[in-house]
Scaffold this active site. Structure first.
Site, PDB file in Angstrom:
ATOM      1  N   CYS A   1       3.214   1.740   2.890  1.00  0.00           N
ATOM      2  CA  CYS A   1       4.441   0.938   2.794  1.00  0.00           C
ATOM      3  C   CYS A   1       5.532   1.702   2.043  1.00  0.00           C
ATOM      4  CB  CYS A   1       4.162  -0.378   2.089  1.00  0.00           C
ATOM      5  SG  CYS A   1       3.017  -1.470   2.939  1.00  0.00           S
TER       6      CYS A   1
ATOM      7  N   ASP B   1      15.493  22.429 -33.265  1.00  0.00           N
ATOM      8  CA  ASP B   1      16.784  22.799 -33.819  1.00  0.00           C
ATOM      9  C   ASP B   1      16.838  22.199 -35.226  1.00  0.00           C
ATOM     10  OD1 ASP B   1      19.529  23.603 -33.961  1.00  0.00           O
ATOM     11  OD2 ASP B   1      20.080  21.521 -33.554  1.00  0.00           O
TER      12      ASP B   1
ATOM     13  N   ASP C   1      19.787  18.924 -30.163  1.00  0.00           N
ATOM     14  CA  ASP C   1      20.814  17.908 -29.929  1.00  0.00           C
ATOM     15  C   ASP C   1      22.202  18.453 -29.678  1.00  0.00           C
ATOM     16  OD1 ASP C   1      21.421  18.860 -32.489  1.00  0.00           O
ATOM     17  OD2 ASP C   1      22.269  16.925 -33.075  1.00  0.00           O
TER      18      ASP C   1
ATOM     19  N   CYS D   1       0.833  -1.200   0.000  1.00  0.00           N
ATOM     20  CA  CYS D   1       0.000   0.000   0.000  1.00  0.00           C
ATOM     21  C   CYS D   1       0.864   1.245   0.000  1.00  0.00           C
ATOM     22  CB  CYS D   1      -0.939   0.023   1.211  1.00  0.00           C
ATOM     23  SG  CYS D   1      -0.083   0.132   2.793  1.00  0.00           S
TER      24      CYS D   1
END
Length: 731
Positions: free
Chosen positions: A34, A438, A617, A31
């Site tokens: 936990c 880009d 990139d 749960c």
């Protein structure tokens, strides 16, 4: 990024750091409460920088300095907190099946006991309407007790063990109220049997366990289907490798024992056991696992191959450069695992709600019992209603609402070649309404290709390629590649001198040869990208273009149709940017833009209310990637761009951008649906249980059903047909 790359794969290098990520299997996580207990227990240890538990996969990922806390320290800390754990096994599927196998016989025992007790109960109920003797009724009650007590003791062990461990650690989990409810119902029934009362609930207690166990077994099977992409990915590693000894004999060893420098033989159909470089042989490699590209890549001596990829053709010999945890496959797996274990805003909200909800379960149960006693109900009736409340208020559906969706989304994205790294990346991607690309390496392939309008001077290309092999300049490398693609043999040339800013020069058989700019070779104002000139011969020019990705125009068109604003920001020359923008159908573009200007543009769009996705990139894209509302980077990007991006996509196409946005929006929709399911469930059944309209049996069915419902709803994301919706709408 301006330099061309031959293979669209993630580049990585081992980092000089003492930190490592340890993944532990914690099967007793049941749960949201936990999750908090597991994470808090680990965070108190020295050297632990982060701990993220996942309810769906029952795993905890720990970033730790091994010099300060070892794996033993981690498992000991969890043991003290009441959560037995172990280092994640290679065969995680077997581990999951073992948990299901433990539940199946208990389901059988509970079902057998429930059926027989129900027969006895029906006989008693029928006898009350006829002339059944009280001694026969008492006998049937004791027979029910003899069946129920051992059945509850055996079938209820998974709940009882978990509850005892939680109470020993002075905490609560969902198995505490379940165990309390079952034991109270059984104990009360035994007490009533001893008193020869008619209020016997053995049938309810055992049937309750039966349906709870069915729900948990089905839930475990659902979790197996919802296993993360990282776990599935690492399961595709080769288990064994055939090494080639110095005397050319071969020996099969475990892939875990491979070391850099070893030479392995890879037969057709085998998976490559580690990252390496081919030293002999020609074949085709299926790299769909790494790049998402389904077409095998032709490889030969000198080419790189990666762990987990499949040799589709001839036999190869590979020199290992990285093995086991240092391979590209393991690196991608760690990135995926970090994303699956991470917590976005919705996940944090669900965890917080389930943590607050857990103590409230016992308060509501006690309140129900007290109120019904105060209004004059028999204690047996009041206790029955309280038991139903204890069972029905377990917050499992709430705790599973978002993690199940997150794991399903990550798995589907990985199958499309996308790795999401940021904890709340999916949530931010779902909010995007503006996409900025880009140019070089993003909208375009980043690879310079020879452009011809007629025949090629193969002699000049052969000589130019031979000379260019001495340089690392992008155009020089493009010449070498162009010669190879044309099937032209271009042996390396010795004594080549490189003149910075001009080109290359060498002398062969008394003839001076040059490769470089038009001015360098004496071509005047020629417009070709690079030139080859030999004394006494006219210069030959070679034109190279950076072509848009094959689906760039289609991708941009789909974004525009869905209402996204699309533009290009590039540091490249104006004419090159304009040419690419026109080819892709983009009206808004800017060329020769510096990194700080890209950042200013992103900030200006943010001020106008746009939520921008930056796709780039290069080094000059890193500030804009970090500043965007969300960011994507191709796998060919440099490390700093990949680190700044929220997600990395593989392959040579832009379609993953569309897939990412579509899946992110679908994931948000399913997460909200799961929240709604959990809220409606609690809003309807908790008041009904407190008012006495829900029996413990119905409570068990409702609780198990809600957990299965949210997991099944999340799993729809793996197979549902998706399209990119209009801005402001969902799937």
């Amino acid at each position: 990024m301006e330099a061309a790359l031959d293979a669209p794969v993630v580049t990585h290098e081992p980092k000089a750091t003492s930190r490592q990520t340890v993944v532990l299997s914690v099967p007793t996580i049941v749960c949201g409460n936990c999750l908090r207990s597991v994470e808090n227990a680990l965070r108190t240890l020295r050297g632990v920088e982060a701990a993220r538990a996942n309810l769906t996969t029952k795993r905890v990922s720990v970033v730790v300095d091994p010099e300060l806390s070892s794996t033993v320290d981690l498992t000991t800390a969890l043991e003290r907190a009441g959560y037995p754990s172990a280092l994640l096994a290679d065969d995680a599927e077997t581990e999951q099946k073992a948990r299901v196998s433990e539940l199946v016989p208990r389901v059988g025992v509970a079902g057998f006991a429930a059926a027989n007790i129900m027969l006895l109960s029906v006989s008693v109920w029928s006898g009350q309407a006829s002339d059944m003797d009280s001694s026969v009724r008492e006998l049937f009650h004791w027979l029910s007790a003899l069946i129920a007590l051992p059945a509850v003791g055996y079938a209820g062990q998974p709940f009882f063990r978990s509850a005892i461990a939680a109470l020993k650690a002075r905490r609560l989990n969902m198995d505490v109220p379940i165990s309390l409810g079952v034991l109270l119902a059984t104990g009360m029934s035994l007490f009533q049997t001893m008193r020869n009362s008619d209020q016997i609930y053995f049938d309810a207690a055992v049937t309750l366990l039966f349906f709870l166990l069915i729900g948990r077994a089905l839930d475990e099977r659902m979790r197996t289907k919802a296993r993360g992409a990282a776990e599935n990915l690492l399961g595709l590693r080769a288990k064994d490798a055939t090494i080639v000894e110095s005397d050319q004999t071969t020996k099969v060893i475990s892939a875990a024992k491979l070391k850099p420098g070893m030479i392995i033989a890879v037969a057709a159909g085998e998976r490559v056991a580690g990252d390496g470089e081919i030293i002999s042989g020609q074949s085709e490699i299926d790299e769909s696992l790494i790049s998402g590209e389904t077409r095998p890549r032709a490889v030969s001596a000198g080419d790189s191959v990666y762990a987990g990829t499949v040799n589709c053709g001839g036999a190869l010999r590979v020199r290992i450069t990285a093995a086991e945890e240092n391979t590209l496959l393991s690196e991608i797996g760690r990135m995926m695992l970090a994303a699956e274990q991470s917590r976005g805003r919705y996940v944090r909200l669900a965890d917080r709600a389930s943590r607050l909800y857990a103590p409230a379960v016992h308060v509501l149960g006690l309140t129900t019992f007290v109120v019904w006693m105060l209004i004059g109900a028999p204690w047996e009736q009041a206790l029955t209603y309280a038991i139903a409340v204890l069972i029905i208020t377990c917050p499992c559906a709430l705790a599973l609402a978002v993690p199940a969706v997150q794991v399903a989304a990550m798995s589907r994205l990985f199958s499309k070649g996308v790795i999401v790294k940021a904890p709340d990346g999916l949530e931010r991607l779902a909010e995007i309404d503006c996409v900025i690309f880009d140019k070089t390496g993003t909208l375009t392939t980043g690879e310079l290709r020879l452009w011809t309008s007629g025949s090629i001077d193969t002699v000049a290309l052969a000589r130019a390629g031979s000379i260019a092999g001495a340089s690392r300049h992008p155009y020089a490398q493009a010449l070498v590649k162009a010669a190879r693609e044309q099937g032209i043999r271009a042996p390396a040339v010795d004594d080549v001198q490189e003149v910075a800013g001009s080109g290359l020069i060498t002398t062969s058989a008394g003839v001076e040869e040059k490769v470089g700019s038009a001015a360098w070779v004496g071509a005047g104002a020629g417009q070709a990208s690079i030139w080859y000139g030999a004394a006494g011969k006219p210069p030959v020019g070679f034109d190279f273009v950076d072509e848009p990705r094959k689906d760039a125009n289609a991708c941009v068109s789909e974004l525009q149709r869905s209402g996204y604003m699309v533009s290009v920001l590039s540091g490249d020359r104006r004419d090159a940017v304009e040419q690419t923008a026109v080819a892709c159908g983009i009206e808004g573009w800017a060329a020769e833009v510096r990194p700080d200007q890209k950042l200013q543009t992103i900030e200006a769009l943010k001020a106008q209310g746009y939520k921008t996705l930056m796709v780039g990139d290069g080094l000059n894209d890193a500030p804009a990637l970090a500043a965007g509302h969300a960011s994507l980077s191709p796998a060919s990007a440099i490390d700093i761009a990949q680190n700044a991006a929220d997600a990395v996509f593989q392959g040579e196409l832009l379609q993953p951008v569309i897939e990412t946005l579509a899946i992110a929006k679908a994931a948000r929709s399913l997460a909200l649906q799961n929240f709604a399911i959990a809220i409606v469930y609690n809003s309807v059944f908790v008041p009904l249980a407190m008012l006495g309209y829900v029996t413990p049996l119905i409570a068990a069915l409702a609780m198990s059903g809600s957990s299965i419902m949210v997991t099944a709803n999340a799993l729809r994301l793996r197979s549902m047909k998706l399209h990119l919706p209009m801005i402001g709408t969902s799937q």
